[in-house]
Scaffold this active site. Structure first.
Site, short mmCIF file in Angstrom:
data_model
loop_
_atom_site.label_atom_id
_atom_site.label_comp_id
_atom_site.label_asym_id
_atom_site.label_seq_id
_atom_site.Cartn_x
_atom_site.Cartn_y
_atom_site.Cartn_z
CG ASP A 69 -2.14 -0.99 0.80
OD1 ASP A 69 -2.43 -1.07 0.03
OD2 ASP A 69 -2.84 -1.21 1.99
N GLY A 70 1.96 1.27 0.54
CA GLY A 70 2.73 2.48 0.67
C GLY A 70 3.43 2.69 -0.77
CG ASP A 168 -0.18 9.95 23.29
OD1 ASP A 168 0.04 10.81 24.05
OD2 ASP A 168 -0.26 8.73 23.29
CE1 TYR A 181 -2.09 5.91 15.28
CE2 TYR A 181 -0.94 7.54 13.94
CZ TYR A 181 -1.41 6.89 15.15
OH TYR A 181 -0.89 7.10 16.38
#
Length: 308
Positions: A69-70, A168, A181
């Site tokens: 996917d990257g 965060d 994510y």
């Protein structure tokens, strides 16, 4: 596809030689030039021409992404704003975006040449305010520049203040990126057919503590009042902006086209991959994801065992 130019974008480390050999052989038979950017062409061998990076995106008629996917996201960013179709061949791990495996590549090439495919448009996020515009097809992740430190970001939507995040990280995602994510952080899965933007705080400590889903025509502005902010676009481009910088995010619709041969098959595979990561389905629902011919074979074997 004769006299056409096919561009390769490849994983920086994984062995893609088998797929490259398949592509160059079949492309050569059809009079199609195969090109790659100089850094990639060096390791791909004979049959692949080096093409300067500055002209690559405008010169190719098709792009093949050989990786995960990257790599696919990088190929999509490369031709964003152009009608150039992008085909993903999975040489990575999960591959949510990718429909074709290396063994299916010969047939995929035949179908491409015959025009037997459809195009799936993908939107992206356009980030401005820090300098030159930057694009992300999955997500923009904002964190503090100091590790293990919370990021504080004021939020404005369409120039109206809507509170702040202290967490965060903050994930701003497209529908495509909602299963990345954003999903791991507890954000919603957004249908690819819905032009929406997701904002999800990661481990929120104060301020906005729930995910937000916005329309695709909304303008999102995030600003850190006191510290610099680190931004990561699709996990690839990473840079830092100074405190007080306006980080403006908008959706750019139909930024690139992904080749699809069978949308239903791709959707079923994506469901399986998501299930492997989180198993949100009951066992009887998981069975529905197994191809019918495999289910029939399993039933026959069970019947034979019971009758033995």
């Amino acid at each position: 596809m004769g006299n056409r130019v096919l561009g390769l974008v490849v994983h920086p480390r994984n062995d893609v030689s088998e797929s490259v050999a398949t592509v160059t052989k079949l492309a050569g038979e059809q009079g199609i030039r195969v090109v790659a950017r100089p850094a990639d062409a060096e390791r791909l061998g004979a049959g692949v021409e080096a093409m300067d990076e500055a002209v690559f995106a405008g010169a190719v008629d098709f792009v093949f992404s050989l990786g995960g996917d990257g790599t696919m996201l990088g190929a999509m960013r490369l031709v964003a704003g152009r009608p150039t179709p992008v085909l993903g061949v999975n040489h990575g791990n999960v591959g949510f975006l990718i429909e074709v495996s290396p063994r299916q590549l010969p047939r995929a090439l035949e179908r491409l040449i015959a025009g037997d495919f459809s195009l799936e448009p993908h939107s992206c996020l356009e980030l401005t305010g820090h300098g030159d515009a930057a694009l992300a097809f999955n997500d923009v992740v904002l964190t503090a520049t100091t590790p293990w430190t919370a990021v504080s970001l004021d939020l404005e939507i369409n120039a109206v203040r809507h509170g702040y995040f202290r967490s965060d990280a903050v994930v701003v995602c497209t529908p495509t990126g909602s299963t990345a994510y954003n999903y791991a952080a507890g954000g919603p899965i957004i249908s690819p057919s819905a032009p929406l933007i997701g904002l999800t705080p990661v481990a929120p400590m104060a301020g906005i503590s729930r995910p937000i889903v916005l329309g695709g025509d909304e303008t999102v502005l995030l600003r850190s009042p006191g510290d610099a902010t680190r931004l990561s676009l699709d996990g690839a481009a990473v840079f830092t902006v100074a405190a007080g910088t306006d980080m403006v995010l908008r959706m750019r619709p139909n930024a690139t086209n992904v080749v699809r041969f069978d949308q239903s098959t791709h959707g079923a595979r994506a469901r399986v991959k998501l299930s492997v990561l989180d198993l949100p389905l009951r066992p009887d629902q998981l069975i529905e994801l197994v191809p019918e011919e495999l289910r029939d074979r399993a039933r026959r074997l069970t019947d034979e065992d019971e009758s033995a």
